[in-house]
Design a protein around this motif. Sequence first.
Motif, PDB file in Angstrom:
ATOM      1  N   VAL A   1      17.780  13.417   6.823  1.00  0.00           N
ATOM      2  CA  VAL A   1      16.654  13.995   7.578  1.00  0.00           C
ATOM      3  C   VAL A   1      15.707  14.701   6.615  1.00  0.00           C
ATOM      4  O   VAL A   1      16.127  15.561   5.840  1.00  0.00           O
ATOM      5  N   SER A   2      14.413  14.331   6.651  1.00  0.00           N
ATOM      6  CA  SER A   2      13.437  15.061   5.829  1.00  0.00           C
ATOM      7  C   SER A   2      12.052  14.924   6.433  1.00  0.00           C
ATOM      8  O   SER A   2      11.687  13.868   6.962  1.00  0.00           O
ATOM      9  N   PHE A   3      11.278  16.009   6.321  1.00  0.00           N
ATOM     10  CA  PHE A   3       9.919  16.008   6.850  1.00  0.00           C
ATOM     11  C   PHE A   3       8.888  16.177   5.738  1.00  0.00           C
ATOM     12  O   PHE A   3       7.810  16.730   5.958  1.00  0.00           O
TER      13      PHE A   3
ATOM     14  N   LEU B   1       7.198   3.893   2.981  1.00  0.00           N
ATOM     15  CA  LEU B   1       7.353   2.794   2.017  1.00  0.00           C
ATOM     16  C   LEU B   1       8.724   2.844   1.339  1.00  0.00           C
ATOM     17  O   LEU B   1       9.349   1.817   1.097  1.00  0.00           O
ATOM     18  N   GLU B   2       9.173   4.069   1.045  1.00  0.00           N
ATOM     19  CA  GLU B   2      10.453   4.196   0.329  1.00  0.00           C
ATOM     20  C   GLU B   2      11.613   3.668   1.183  1.00  0.00           C
ATOM     21  O   GLU B   2      12.460   2.920   0.704  1.00  0.00           O
ATOM     22  N   THR B   3      11.620   4.048   2.460  1.00  0.00           N
ATOM     23  CA  THR B   3      12.728   3.621   3.318  1.00  0.00           C
ATOM     24  C   THR B   3      12.688   2.104   3.520  1.00  0.00           C
ATOM     25  O   THR B   3      13.714   1.428   3.553  1.00  0.00           O
TER      26      THR B   3
ATOM     27  N   GLY C   1       2.792  14.112  -2.226  1.00  0.00           N
ATOM     28  CA  GLY C   1       2.671  12.789  -1.606  1.00  0.00           C
ATOM     29  C   GLY C   1       1.536  11.955  -2.195  1.00  0.00           C
ATOM     30  O   GLY C   1       1.447  10.755  -1.954  1.00  0.00           O
ATOM     31  N   HIS C   2       0.637  12.582  -2.955  1.00  0.00           N
ATOM     32  CA  HIS C   2      -0.467  11.842  -3.578  1.00  0.00           C
ATOM     33  C   HIS C   2      -0.173  11.572  -5.050  1.00  0.00           C
ATOM     34  O   HIS C   2      -0.519  10.521  -5.579  1.00  0.00           O
ATOM     35  N   ILE C   3       0.440  12.560  -5.705  1.00  0.00           N
ATOM     36  CA  ILE C   3       0.703  12.390  -7.141  1.00  0.00           C
ATOM     37  C   ILE C   3       1.767  11.315  -7.385  1.00  0.00           C
ATOM     38  O   ILE C   3       1.616  10.478  -8.272  1.00  0.00           O
ATOM     39  N   ASN C   4       2.832  11.318  -6.580  1.00  0.00           N
ATOM     40  CA  ASN C   4       3.922  10.355  -6.826  1.00  0.00           C
ATOM     41  C   ASN C   4       3.408   8.916  -6.915  1.00  0.00           C
ATOM     42  O   ASN C   4       3.662   8.239  -7.908  1.00  0.00           O
ATOM     43  N   PRO C   5       2.677   8.416  -5.921  1.00  0.00           N
ATOM     44  CA  PRO C   5       2.289   6.996  -6.014  1.00  0.00           C
ATOM     45  C   PRO C   5       1.255   6.704  -7.099  1.00  0.00           C
ATOM     46  O   PRO C   5       1.343   5.667  -7.757  1.00  0.00           O
TER      47      PRO C   5
ATOM     48  N   ASP D   1      -1.681  11.140   9.250  1.00  0.00           N
ATOM     49  CA  ASP D   1      -1.452   9.696   9.365  1.00  0.00           C
ATOM     50  C   ASP D   1      -0.076   9.364   9.931  1.00  0.00           C
ATOM     51  O   ASP D   1       0.215   8.209  10.243  1.00  0.00           O
ATOM     52  N   GLN D   2       0.785  10.374  10.068  1.00  0.00           N
ATOM     53  CA  GLN D   2       2.193  10.100  10.392  1.00  0.00           C
ATOM     54  C   GLN D   2       2.364   9.491  11.783  1.00  0.00           C
ATOM     55  O   GLN D   2       3.278   8.692  12.010  1.00  0.00           O
ATOM     56  N   THR D   3       1.485   9.877  12.719  1.00  0.00           N
ATOM     57  CA  THR D   3       1.579   9.334  14.075  1.00  0.00           C
ATOM     58  C   THR D   3       1.304   7.820  14.067  1.00  0.00           C
ATOM     59  O   THR D   3       1.985   7.057  14.756  1.00  0.00           O
TER      60      THR D   3
ATOM     61  N   TRP E   1      20.284  17.140   5.398  1.00  0.00           N
ATOM     62  CA  TRP E   1      18.977  17.567   5.915  1.00  0.00           C
ATOM     63  C   TRP E   1      18.251  18.368   4.836  1.00  0.00           C
ATOM     64  O   TRP E   1      18.798  19.343   4.310  1.00  0.00           O
ATOM     65  N   VAL E   2      17.014  17.942   4.516  1.00  0.00           N
ATOM     66  CA  VAL E   2      16.185  18.714   3.583  1.00  0.00           C
ATOM     67  C   VAL E   2      15.362  19.717   4.395  1.00  0.00           C
ATOM     68  O   VAL E   2      14.526  19.336   5.212  1.00  0.00           O
ATOM     69  N   VAL E   3      15.661  21.009   4.172  1.00  0.00           N
ATOM     70  CA  VAL E   3      14.872  22.070   4.813  1.00  0.00           C
ATOM     71  C   VAL E   3      14.280  22.889   3.666  1.00  0.00           C
ATOM     72  O   VAL E   3      15.017  23.578   2.954  1.00  0.00           O
TER      73      VAL E   3
HETATM   74  C1  UDX Z   1       1.492  13.788   2.439  1.00  0.00           C
HETATM   75  C2  UDX Z   1       1.211  13.471   3.917  1.00  0.00           C
HETATM   76  O1  UDX Z   1       1.819  14.400   4.765  1.00  0.00           O
HETATM   77  C3  UDX Z   1       1.581  12.076   4.218  1.00  0.00           C
HETATM   78  O2  UDX Z   1       1.483  11.842   5.607  1.00  0.00           O
HETATM   79  C4  UDX Z   1       0.633  11.213   3.444  1.00  0.00           C
HETATM   80  O3  UDX Z   1       0.805   9.882   3.806  1.00  0.00           O
HETATM   81  C5  UDX Z   1       0.854  11.462   1.969  1.00  0.00           C
HETATM   82  O4  UDX Z   1       0.704  12.851   1.685  1.00  0.00           O
HETATM   83  P1  UDX Z   1       4.200  14.294   2.544  1.00  0.00           P
HETATM   84  O5  UDX Z   1       4.059  14.910   3.862  1.00  0.00           O
HETATM   85  O6  UDX Z   1       4.819  15.112   1.505  1.00  0.00           O
HETATM   86  O7  UDX Z   1       2.827  13.651   2.002  1.00  0.00           O
HETATM   87  O8  UDX Z   1       5.124  12.991   2.827  1.00  0.00           O
HETATM   88  P2  UDX Z   1       5.395  11.668   2.018  1.00  0.00           P
HETATM   89  O9  UDX Z   1       4.183  10.813   1.959  1.00  0.00           O
HETATM   90  O10 UDX Z   1       6.560  11.058   2.627  1.00  0.00           O
HETATM   91  O11 UDX Z   1       5.710  12.143   0.527  1.00  0.00           O
HETATM   92  C6  UDX Z   1       6.790  12.961   0.206  1.00  0.00           C
HETATM   93  C7  UDX Z   1       7.311  12.562  -1.154  1.00  0.00           C
HETATM   94  O12 UDX Z   1       8.219  13.580  -1.561  1.00  0.00           O
HETATM   95  C8  UDX Z   1       8.084  11.256  -1.135  1.00  0.00           C
HETATM   96  O13 UDX Z   1       7.779  10.520  -2.297  1.00  0.00           O
HETATM   97  C9  UDX Z   1       9.541  11.679  -1.149  1.00  0.00           C
HETATM   98  O14 UDX Z   1      10.406  10.800  -1.811  1.00  0.00           O
HETATM   99  C10 UDX Z   1       9.462  13.003  -1.876  1.00  0.00           C
HETATM  100  N1  UDX Z   1      10.549  13.899  -1.451  1.00  0.00           N
HETATM  101  C11 UDX Z   1      10.544  14.463  -0.216  1.00  0.00           C
HETATM  102  C12 UDX Z   1      11.566  14.148  -2.332  1.00  0.00           C
HETATM  103  O15 UDX Z   1      11.614  13.605  -3.432  1.00  0.00           O
HETATM  104  N2  UDX Z   1      12.561  15.000  -1.943  1.00  0.00           N
HETATM  105  C13 UDX Z   1      12.595  15.608  -0.739  1.00  0.00           C
HETATM  106  O16 UDX Z   1      13.526  16.376  -0.507  1.00  0.00           O
HETATM  107  C14 UDX Z   1      11.542  15.325   0.167  1.00  0.00           C
END
Ligand code: UDX
Length: 459
Positions: free
Chosen positions: A278-280, A358-360, A24-28, A375-377, A307-309
């Motif tokens: 659905v994904s967490f 942001l993606e959605t 979640g940090h590297i992607n952006p 931060d999710q809450t 659903w991504v599990v």
């Molecule tokens: C973490 C924290 O939990 C999040 O709250 C914070 O804001 C950033 O760091 P994460 O929990 O993984 O990240 O959630 P998110 O920020 O949504 O990042 C997940 C990334 O993985 C997204 O870019 C999403 O597109 C990607 N992803 C997720 C996939 O590509 N495939 C999947 O199956 C699930």
Amino acid sequence: MREMEEKNMARRAHCLVLAYPLQGHINPILQFSKLLEHQGSRITLVTYRFYQNNLQRVPPSFAIETISDGFDQGGPIHAESHKAYMDRSTQVGSESLAELLEKLGQSKNHVDCVIYDSFFPWALDVAKSFGIMGAVFLTQNMTVNSIYYHVHLGKLQVPLTEHEFSLPSLPKLQLEDMPSFLLTYVEHPYYLDFFVDQFSNIDKADWVLCNTFYELDKEVANWITKIWPKFRNIGPNIPSMFLDKRHEDDKDYGVAQFESEECIEWLNDKPKGSVVYVSFGSIAMLGGEQMEELAYGLNECSNYFLWVVRASEEIKLPRGFEKKSEKGLIVTWCSQLKVLAHEAIGCFVTHCGWNSTLETLCIGVPTIAIPHWSDQTTNAKLMADVWKIGIRAQTNEKKIVRRETLKQCIRDVMESEEGKVIKSNVIQWKTLALKAIGEGGSSYQNIIEFTNNLFCSQA
Ligand code: UDX
């Protein structure tokens, strides 16, 4: 010819980008680095040694370097405690980054700017000790950052004693809307300390960059710019192939994960807007009871579901629960952006990680928010009550979303009048997001300003 190339190289600003080793940090920060490259900068991507094997999907034009956190064989899981990890990684990380800057300087590969994830505040001190410009990259949104900043200033006392909070430029927040680490401070003080520490030296940063866009967070952006004059929104940092398709070579770069192409094929024969995705995210771990409620809720709702599990979570699925049927598909990972952009998707049940949020929003998919922690809450509150792009599923006294609640939320978003309004809101936000990152938009201009400044400081 060679001389000319060398001269050209010398003219390009060299940014060393220090990425925190989490998906979640590297992607952006990767996406942001790509934009800088498009503006003429040269990128060296740096992360911890233990994480380097995950960096396989990086633009080939980036140089890659690693530094040590003191645990090269496996990272934080080898430390005795969170505090022990933080103490050692701060010390070893600082020394290792200094060695790298020294090495690059000696090989005439001088760094003009260190862009560091805000989870590495010590990187700024190292950059400054070399006389190099430091730009902090805030991965999370500005409401959340502003809350932590207030804790840092001592203007928000923890443990929290109130039930409602009015902070400058933010909407009124209830206890349940606050970042979870403020609520669990007594049991786990180090988590909150870690997040608050992002702001320990931020006043010395040359630039404060945030992965959001002005139109989404106007009030807080206006407020914080008075405190940090070099604050700039530079998001949403999402590959342009999913936004305005400006850069043809813009792939979905990120952390290497095994992605199922099966889900796109499965989606292809589903009607438009009929599937609940659905994904967490990449970290959240749900309890067994919550997984069971979700599983039955999805199976009993009147829509299809994808659903991504994650593999580590699969064991929590109810015994005998089908992973592939006409009604639903469970995969361990997918390309989320590709899935969200698929026309079969009707709504997104999300943990509200900031990237997912942001993606959605950028792709225009309405949400059902089931935040987990961190931060999710707060993101869930913003989603449901401020931007109005989704609804927050209510939890019971055990903090579980029951199957009946989930089914009702899916009906509300997919079928009701309220759902239509939500859909139209998210499309409006999508338009604003595309405008912000498109040519002449607010984030676009900020990126140009930032890169121009890099070139000036080089001259
Ligand atoms: C973490 C924290 O939990 C999040 O709250 C914070 O804001 C950033 O760091 P994460 O929990 O993984 O990240 O959630 P998110 O920020 O949504 O990042 C997940 C990334 O993985 C997204 O870019 C999403 O597109 C990607 N992803 C997720 C996939 O590509 N495939 C999947 O199956 C699930």
